[in-house]
Scaffold this motif. Structure first.
Motif, PDB file in Angstrom:
ATOM      1  N   PRO A  43       0.827  -1.212   0.000  1.00 41.90           N
ATOM      2  CA  PRO A  43       0.000   0.000   0.000  1.00 41.90           C
ATOM      3  C   PRO A  43       0.862   1.262   0.000  1.00 41.90           C
ATOM      4  N   ILE A  44       0.281   2.368  -0.285  1.00 44.55           N
ATOM      5  CA  ILE A  44       0.899   3.700  -0.255  1.00 44.55           C
ATOM      6  C   ILE A  44       1.893   3.871  -1.398  1.00 44.55           C
ATOM      7  N   MET A  45       2.933   3.065  -1.422  1.00 43.83           N
ATOM      8  CA  MET A  45       3.877   3.080  -2.548  1.00 43.83           C
ATOM      9  C   MET A  45       4.322   1.643  -2.801  1.00 43.83           C
ATOM     10  N   ASN A  46       4.071   1.137  -4.008  1.00 50.66           N
ATOM     11  CA  ASN A  46       4.402  -0.275  -4.261  1.00 50.66           C
ATOM     12  C   ASN A  46       5.873  -0.433  -4.622  1.00 50.66           C
ATOM     13  N   GLY A  47       6.284  -1.651  -4.877  1.00 49.24           N
ATOM     14  CA  GLY A  47       7.700  -1.944  -5.097  1.00 49.24           C
ATOM     15  C   GLY A  47       8.248  -1.336  -6.375  1.00 49.24           C
ATOM     16  N   ILE A  48       7.407  -1.284  -7.407  1.00 47.09           N
ATOM     17  CA  ILE A  48       7.859  -0.701  -8.673  1.00 47.09           C
ATOM     18  C   ILE A  48       8.110   0.797  -8.492  1.00 47.09           C
ATOM     19  N   ARG A  52      16.120   4.710  -7.391  1.00 42.53           N
ATOM     20  CA  ARG A  52      17.109   4.863  -8.458  1.00 42.53           C
ATOM     21  C   ARG A  52      17.212   6.331  -8.878  1.00 42.53           C
ATOM     22  N   GLU A  53      16.092   7.017  -8.903  1.00 42.89           N
ATOM     23  CA  GLU A  53      16.105   8.464  -9.223  1.00 42.89           C
ATOM     24  C   GLU A  53      16.908   9.244  -8.193  1.00 42.89           C
ATOM     25  N   MET A  54      16.851   8.747  -6.945  1.00 39.45           N
ATOM     26  CA  MET A  54      17.585   9.406  -5.854  1.00 39.45           C
ATOM     27  C   MET A  54      19.071   9.098  -5.919  1.00 39.45           C
ATOM     28  N   GLY A  55      19.453   8.196  -6.826  1.00 37.28           N
ATOM     29  CA  GLY A  55      20.857   7.829  -6.930  1.00 37.28           C
ATOM     30  C   GLY A  55      21.271   6.704  -6.007  1.00 37.28           C
ATOM     31  N   LYS A  87       6.944  -9.293 -14.203  1.00 36.07           N
ATOM     32  CA  LYS A  87       8.363  -9.403 -13.877  1.00 36.07           C
ATOM     33  C   LYS A  87       9.166  -8.377 -14.675  1.00 36.07           C
ATOM     34  N   LYS A  88       8.847  -8.246 -15.939  1.00 33.14           N
ATOM     35  CA  LYS A  88       9.560  -7.295 -16.824  1.00 33.14           C
ATOM     36  C   LYS A  88       9.387  -5.877 -16.308  1.00 33.14           C
ATOM     37  N   GLU A  89       8.161  -5.535 -15.938  1.00 29.51           N
ATOM     38  CA  GLU A  89       7.889  -4.174 -15.446  1.00 29.51           C
ATOM     39  C   GLU A  89       8.681  -3.908 -14.171  1.00 29.51           C
ATOM     40  N   PHE A  90       8.738  -4.893 -13.299  1.00 21.42           N
ATOM     41  CA  PHE A  90       9.447  -4.734 -12.031  1.00 21.42           C
ATOM     42  C   PHE A  90      10.953  -4.611 -12.299  1.00 21.42           C
ATOM     43  N   MET A  91      11.481  -5.476 -13.163  1.00 21.67           N
ATOM     44  CA  MET A  91      12.919  -5.420 -13.481  1.00 21.67           C
ATOM     45  C   MET A  91      13.279  -4.073 -14.088  1.00 21.67           C
ATOM     46  N   GLU A  92      12.423  -3.591 -14.979  1.00 22.84           N
ATOM     47  CA  GLU A  92      12.721  -2.323 -15.675  1.00 22.84           C
ATOM     48  C   GLU A  92      12.670  -1.125 -14.736  1.00 22.84           C
ATOM     49  N   ALA A  93      12.047  -1.290 -13.593  1.00 25.13           N
ATOM     50  CA  ALA A  93      12.020  -0.200 -12.600  1.00 25.13           C
ATOM     51  C   ALA A  93      13.399   0.028 -11.995  1.00 25.13           C
ATOM     52  N   GLY A  94      14.286  -0.993 -12.117  1.00 24.14           N
ATOM     53  CA  GLY A  94      15.632  -0.810 -11.595  1.00 24.14           C
ATOM     54  C   GLY A  94      16.147  -1.935 -10.721  1.00 24.14           C
ATOM     55  N   ALA A 135      16.659  -6.525  -4.939  1.00 21.41           N
ATOM     56  CA  ALA A 135      16.102  -7.786  -5.439  1.00 21.41           C
ATOM     57  C   ALA A 135      14.593  -7.760  -5.225  1.00 21.41           C
ATOM     58  N   GLY A 136      13.854  -7.895  -6.299  1.00 25.73           N
ATOM     59  CA  GLY A 136      12.403  -7.982  -6.183  1.00 25.73           C
ATOM     60  C   GLY A 136      12.019  -9.363  -5.697  1.00 25.73           C
TER      61      GLY A 136
END
Lengths: 135, 145
Positions: A69-74, A81-84, A101-108, A90-91
């Motif tokens: 909730p509030i903010m998910n893993g993606i 990653r934006e914060m550096g 899985k692809k969407e999650f991996m592409e998040a970083g 590991a998801g």
């Protein structure tokens, strides 16, 4: 792998953050990490993970659940990653179809494992992310 | 007594109440946390009771918000998977399939079965842990044949 054969990574002073809204999974993931000698903290959602890093905390490894909730893993992974933040992420999720899985991996993410997490899967994560060399 | 504990555990696996994941959790028990599995199980039953209550209330209202029900059941399935509650997990899967199909009657029927399986597992595990505590360490960490 027997209990006696498990590596003890305490000397490497690795730190990890468990990000999961489910108390059962929190307990299990923390125990898995502790069994390998990895100090760890836990937060309940992606926003808390981001806040922890904003407050100056840093970890070698983040175990990130997807559905929270509030903010998910993606969202949390993208934000970190934006914060550096260069920690290995590991998801760890029950959602395992290729699209999710692809969407999650592409998040970083650096790696992905399907729940339930076990000692073998955790060692696989650590090995893949170069925290642990299998002998 | 140790043998009795082992037999009870074997039957939980043979009858399909538990799967390999439960063994993984028992392997995590050590001197620092000799009752880890019992503690995690207690957490599971506390959490799942809350989810059952949420789903009960949602179903009693009569308006089937399948997305919300599916979301609750996703959590329930996740916890059940994590402790190796095999039959409960199977009912969670069925329920989610009925949600996706928009089948209210299927959801209601499956939910009744899920509650039965959940309650049965709870009683069996309580009995198992009680005997295991009386027996003392450490017949519990062996894989059943």
């Amino acid at each position: 792998m027997t209990r006696e054969e498990l590596p003890n990574l305490a000397e490497s002073k690795l730190t990890a953050l468990v990000v999961d809204d489910n108390f059962v999974n929190q307990s299990i993931h923390q125990k898995l990490l502790a069994r390998l000698g990895i100090q760890n903290d836990v937060v309940c959602n992606g926003k808390e993970a981001v806040d922890a890093h904003c407050s100056g905390r840093n970890y070698d490894l983040i175990l990130m659940d997807m559905d929270m909730p509030i903010m998910n893993g993606i969202q949390a992974t993208k934000r970190l990653r934006e914060m550096g933040i260069e920690s290995k992420i590991a998801g760890v999720t029950t959602r395992a179809n290729e699209g999710e899985k692809k969407e999650f991996m592409e998040a970083g993410l650096n790696d992905f494992q399907e729940k339930p997490l076990t000692i073998s899967k955790l060692l696989s994560i650590l090995h893949k992310l170069d925290f642990y060399v299998q002998t | 007594m140790q043998r009795q504990v082992a037999l009870i555990k074997q039957s939980l696996f043979d009858q399909g109440y538990l799967d390999e994941q439960f063994m993984e959790l028992e392997e995590l028990q050590d001197d620092a946390n000799p009752n880890f599995v019992e503690e995690v199980s207690a957490l599971y039953f506390k959490d799942s009771a809350r989810l059952i209550n949420n789903i009960d209330q949602a179903l009693e209202r009569g308006s089937f918000d399948f997305n919300r029900l599916d979301s609750y059941m996703h959590q329930f399935k996740g916890s059940s998977t994590s402790i190796g509650a095999s039959k409960v997990k199977a009912e969670c899967t069925k329920f989610r399939e009925y949600c996706r199909a928009g089948n209210a009657e299927g959801c209601l029927r499956t939910f009744q079965q899920l509650k039965k399986e959940h309650s049965t597992l709870r009683k069996k595990l309580e009995h198992y842990f009680q005997l295991a505590r009386q027996a003392g360490p450490k017949e519990t960490a062996r894989r059943p044949k």
